[in-house]
Design an enzyme around this catalytic site. Structure first.
Site, PDB file in Angstrom:
ATOM      1  N   GLU A  20       0.857  -1.183   0.000  1.00  0.00           N
ATOM      2  CA  GLU A  20       0.000   0.000   0.000  1.00  0.00           C
ATOM      3  C   GLU A  20       0.892   1.231   0.000  1.00  0.00           C
ATOM      4  O   GLU A  20       2.079   1.144   0.278  1.00  0.00           O
ATOM      5  CB  GLU A  20      -0.818   0.072   1.297  1.00  0.00           C
ATOM      6  CG  GLU A  20      -1.930  -0.898   1.440  1.00  0.00           C
ATOM      7  CD  GLU A  20      -2.669  -0.709   2.780  1.00  0.00           C
ATOM      8  OE1 GLU A  20      -3.499  -1.546   3.092  1.00  0.00           O
ATOM      9  OE2 GLU A  20      -2.376   0.283   3.497  1.00  0.00           O
ATOM     10  N   HIS A  70       3.859  14.427   7.006  1.00  0.00           N
ATOM     11  CA  HIS A  70       4.903  14.772   6.045  1.00  0.00           C
ATOM     12  C   HIS A  70       6.292  14.540   6.596  1.00  0.00           C
ATOM     13  O   HIS A  70       7.215  14.270   5.859  1.00  0.00           O
ATOM     14  CB  HIS A  70       4.759  16.240   5.637  1.00  0.00           C
ATOM     15  CG  HIS A  70       5.125  17.177   6.730  1.00  0.00           C
ATOM     16  ND1 HIS A  70       4.340  17.344   7.857  1.00  0.00           N
ATOM     17  CD2 HIS A  70       6.209  17.969   6.914  1.00  0.00           C
ATOM     18  CE1 HIS A  70       4.915  18.209   8.661  1.00  0.00           C
ATOM     19  NE2 HIS A  70       6.037  18.601   8.112  1.00  0.00           N
TER      20      HIS A  70
END
Lengths: 294, 379, 294, 379
Positions: free
Chosen positions: A210, A248
């Protein structure tokens, strides 16, 4: 042949009397998995379905039954202690189905298990099945077929989809493992690849990844250096909006943003056959296995 | 779960980190009042869960209370990455001698928290990492010991030479790590950590992301969730245990399992369509979840066709079928629906659906192709 | 020859600019110990006595000088972090002179050091000296003499008394180690016995114990099975009132109350020559060493 | 440092452990008042740092407030192992269904905390350990993880069968471990941990010993020290950094280093004498310490001769010599003194002492023999 679980697996079910635990224990018993014990504190001395003895602690269960593997179905707030308890009792393979385990807890669980030489699969995973031998977890047995394909995946139902395709086309499986999709899991792709490569009963490997993290990229590197068996792979999340699953800052450390594109490129660079659709697993495998003369 | 800057600042402050004054306001008048109290020169900052606020015009320096009011008037109501700004943080304009970055995250590869610092603060840290990785310094944290004093000191020496500032920064890092732990965060960062002209070290901006799995045991943190700052459909979905993310396409997807959901979206794209959303109904689905899922999808005007893709394992296909039938019993679906079901109780489900006039497919590719085709025809 | 410290020892002094640190660093330098670095955060770049470079962190000190051993003179509230820092910097031998380290802190320090393969001597100990080669700590060099007797002790000044007797009678020492008298110490009697037994430069061993704990009893057992060199021993505290140093519950676990009587009996059972007075160390050693033809 | 029972109870209570009511009183009248308030039937317990209070008559059950007063009158002022009882704890007489033992200590051998439980509570646990070790159950605690829930549960099953009691006992153990950590203890025990007739689990008596090295960073705990409950000379010694323990002999010893001090005492015994005390002046001695040491020794009427045994390392012999000279400058010593000094600055010290009319020896055995002989002659 198979990896991680087989007819030697003597299973203790942690949380055997709970809703999920009892449902899936019945299924595992139907599959003739050797469920030797269950644990529910306070219900020690009782029996599950008139057969499986229940203990108050995993330590007692191991002492009385010689259980070597545990599967955890307890609610998330008890799951961490269940893993500690299994490892302290000397269990060498712990499969944690429970989802919702905080990541910071997992950072403490991992060194604990490593010190005790305990392998963890999961958490938040569907478990392991070696068709015809042993089912530990929740992978539906009826979609599986005994055979020589090793399947390892971060997903649940997507794995079933792929297994289903394999079975429909007569490609049985040696072992199917859902490693779980959480940021920290006990067993990663490389662990499974290593085991499949070493397993004489496995002829080819299917890897289902994934977006997020860099596990697939590292696994691809491992495949190119260490795996001689054919490997085909899939990455889910080509259309997923970036940054919705992982912060992030992770990218600062790993030097990677964990996109599907990046992972597919890593697979291709490692010579892994990449499926564009789950259904392609069959044709890709057949092609690759012909290639190596299996 | 993301926290707003003002919430993150409050957590850091509670952990002992020096954070400048600051007040949240929801109207230009209120902003003017706050700015007056702070002496006029302030920064007005949009409180919204989106990066790049500055570039989007959501952060403005004002030299006077009046100017602050003008800025607030523009910022309040502004849309940043689709989210409407309904509150701003007002802070005194700080004199900055130097800007650094300090952050802690959970690193997947090492399976440990990592404290990162950079003397290149005040800018996008990902850019620093990409362009000048040698300016980022890390310490891997053994979670059984926490950030050790010597680790914090060693990192602090990468930011400052002045022993007093080194000590302050090391203390701030240890407090930040504690705040990170106490909040159940997956990320906690200060950017920039500044030095003021008088030499003290202060956290000017803060960002904290919470691990959703921590919320059950941390009611105080869970209470910080600001539903007003999120897409209402995502909020509604979460409340019944669904995971929903709105996207730009027109094929509404309803799938069990995140991986299969993503694979379904990818397949929509593969066959030339665009998914309208990510929607995972999760493991043990019940009809109520399915009803909510269908309501959310049909409420989205851009959805032109609806696609169910269910692989029954723990999820029972008949539960899903019942959900669909119940949801459509009173309000007729105005858009085409394609249902693919396989696995546990598949045949019961097919019967239920047939009786209610629905067709049921068992092949994923076929179902996706149909849904894409129908969306194209409806558009 | 010697154990733990010798001419290969490259020492970094943690807390080199403090009162104790600077005093003893001068003494170590006078003894020509290879003091290659000092650490005092904020004084990096300066030099101690115009010679030894000072660094802000142990990591820098190791990187710049190749230090392989550290000695800690920092105040007790900083001592634990100093041990962590030394181990994190890859130091393989840490000698902690500082006293007053809480026992609960030591329970956390020990697994940390063990994971990193770092040996700790102390805390609350006088350190190690290999006469003629290297002095790490505070054992007065002028009472020592190069030779072949290994001395290991839980005490400070009592050790000096014994060394003094040896030196006066021409019995030089290979290495003298004060392991410290705290309930948890990094290096125990057995560790030292093992090293002395393996050291070709050591011909006989002197062990100086105290009341409390069971370290001496375990060491005695070790001597009877593993040590072929002559060993003589002393136990201080025959007249000490019982229970003033250790809680009674300790005895529940160890099955021992840690009295001097018990320890002397363990020594005798293991064939260790037991001194009634420190001064007897000389005659007992001479007798035993004659016995094995050294 | 030992805590009184009432202090230990307060710490356990603060940690959430169920502890019965209890009040400290210092006079029989006060005890009567407390007992009345508690309904009459109480236990009066001497608060003194000595084991075996019960056997010594320091713990008495009273059926009425009047009886409590009578007991208190006897107990207050009583001496137990040389310590005078100046306060008692009054607790309601508890109905006891079962008694267990729960304790946590730091185990030297494994270098870890260990939680111990026994269903044989309410009696001396050392006897249980000696006679029926199979009735003691232990869990080794990894201090990086603490007492894990499953460890506590597993131990609790050794005490109780009733799930509710198992849960309560497991919780109490985790709270006890937390109290142990928070206090900086080397021992924390509940003996007995009882069940009441209604089934609840309660801590009836508590004992906590603090690691002295923890006191610097735990002001709240350090404040619990009760100097009134200790030998005043020991208190005075501690305050200047000396370690002093009064013994029964007549040779007053003053030594640097605990090991050498014990060896010196042993040598006194070896030569037929009896040490009057253990006194360690510690590492870096200063003249002030020496003066206090000498004062404490000379104040003890049973001391017949004084013996200094100093091996100079960090301790400088001249410092000690100066201390002796200063201390005896104004008040002449009325007892013979034997001084042995060797090591750092030995010759300077000898000069100082000679000038002041003292003799100085360098041999330990010789010095001890002299001191023993002089004590015998003086006695």
């Amino acid at each position: 042949m198979s990896i991680f679980v087989d007819r030697q697996t003597k299973l203790v079910v942690q949380g055997i009397t709970g809703r999920d635990g009892s449902f899936h224990t019945k299924q595992m018993l139907e599959y003739e998995t050797r469920v030797v014990a269950g644990v529910t504190p306070g219900k020690g001395g009782q029996r599950f379905e008139d057969t499986v003895p229940i203990f108050n602690t995993v330590g007692e269960a191991v002492a009385e039954t010689g259980a070597n593997t545990s599967v955890i179905y307890v609610p998330s707030r008890f799951a961490v202690d269940a893993m500690f308890e299994a490892a302290d009792a000397g269990i060498k393979l712990v499969v944690c189905i429970t989802e919702g385990v905080p990541v910071l807890d997992m950072t403490r669980v991992m060194p604990f298990l490593q010190e005790r030489g305990t392998r963890l699969i999961g958490p938040n995973c569907p478990g392991v099945i070696s068709p015809g031998a042993s089912k530990v977890g929740i992978i539906p047995a009826q979609i599986c077929l005994e055979g020589t394909i090793g399947v390892v995946s971060r997903s649940g139902t997507l794995t079933y989809e792929v297994i289903h395709q394999l079975t429909r086309h007569g490609l049985g499986q040696s072992t199917c493992i859902g490693i779980g999709g959480d940021p920290i899991v006990g067993t990663n792709f490389i662990d499974c690849l290593e085991a499949f490569e070493a397993d004489p009963g496995t002829e080819a490997i299917v890897m289902i990844g994934e977006i997020g993290g860099t596990d697939e990229q590292q696994a691809a590197k491992y495949v190119s250096h260490e795996v001689r068996k054919p490997v085909v792979g899939f990455i889910a999340g080509q259309t997923a909006p970036p940054g919705r699953r992982m912060g992030h800052a992770g990218a600062i450390i790993s030097g990677s943003s964990g996109t599907a594109k990046e992972k597919v490129a890593a697979f291709e660079a490692a010579g892994i056959g990449v499926m564009e659709r789950p259904v392609e697993v069959v044709s890709l495998l057949q092609e690759r296995m012909k290639g190596v003369g299996c | 779960m993301n926290l707003h800057e003002y919430q993150a600042r409050a957590l850091l402050k509670a952990a002992g980190i020096p954070v400048p004054d600051g007040d949240v306001a929801t109207s230009p008048e209120e902003v003017e009042g706050v700015a007056k109290r702070m002496g006029g020169a302030v920064v007005v900052k949009a409180q919204v869960h989106a990066g790049g606020r500055g570039k989007a015009g959501g952060v403005k320096l004002a030299k006077s209370a009046g100017e602050a009011r003008v800025h607030a008037d523009k910022i309040l109501g502004m849309q940043i990455k689709g989210l409407i700004v309904d509150k701003v943080l007002v802070v005194p304009a700080a004199e900055i001698a130097s800007e650094s970055y300090v952050g802690v995250i959970v690193d997947r590869a090492s399976q440990r928290p990592v404290m990162m610092v950079s003397p290149a603060g005040g800018v996008d840290i990902e850019e620093v990492a990409a362009k000048t990785p040698e300016r980022i310094f890390q310490a891997s944290i053994d979670p059984r010991y926490g950030l050790l004093p010597h680790q914090a000191t060693s990192l602090a020496f990468q930011l400052y030479r002045e022993p007093q500032q080194v000590r302050q920064a090391a203390t701030i890092m240890r407090q930040l790590y504690q705040a990170f732990l106490d909040a159940g965060a997956s990320l906690a960062e200060i950017n920039p950590l500044i030095t003021t002209p008088d030499g003290s070290v202060v956290a000017l901006d803060a960002k904290i992301v919470i691990d959703d799995n921590e919320l059950e045991r941390r009611e105080d943190i869970a209470r910080l969730r600001d539903p007003a700052a999120e897409d209402p459909a995502e909020v509604e979905a979460r409340e019944v245990g669904l995971s929903y993310i709105k996207l730009d396409g027109n094929v509404g997807c309803c799938v069990n399992g995140a991986g299969l959901a993503m694979a379904t979206m990818d397949l929509v794209k593969y066959y030339g369509g665009e998914p309208a959303n990510f929607l995972d109904i999760g493991g043990s689905s019940n009809p109520h979840k399915v009803i909510t899922a269908l309501n959310i999808i049909t409420r989205d005007p851009s959805v032109k066709s609806i696609l169910f893709n269910i692989f029954g394992g723990i999820t029972r296909c008949d539960d899903v079928a019942n959900g669909i039938v119940t949801a459509t019993a009173n309000t007729k679906l105005e858009r085409p629906i394609v249902i693919r079901l396989t696995g546990t109780n598949e045949s019961i489900a097919v019967d239920i659906l047939k009786k209610a006039g629905f067709e049921a497919l068992t092949d994923m590719d076929e179902a996706v192709q149909q849904a894409v085709k129908q969306a194209r025809e409806a558009a």
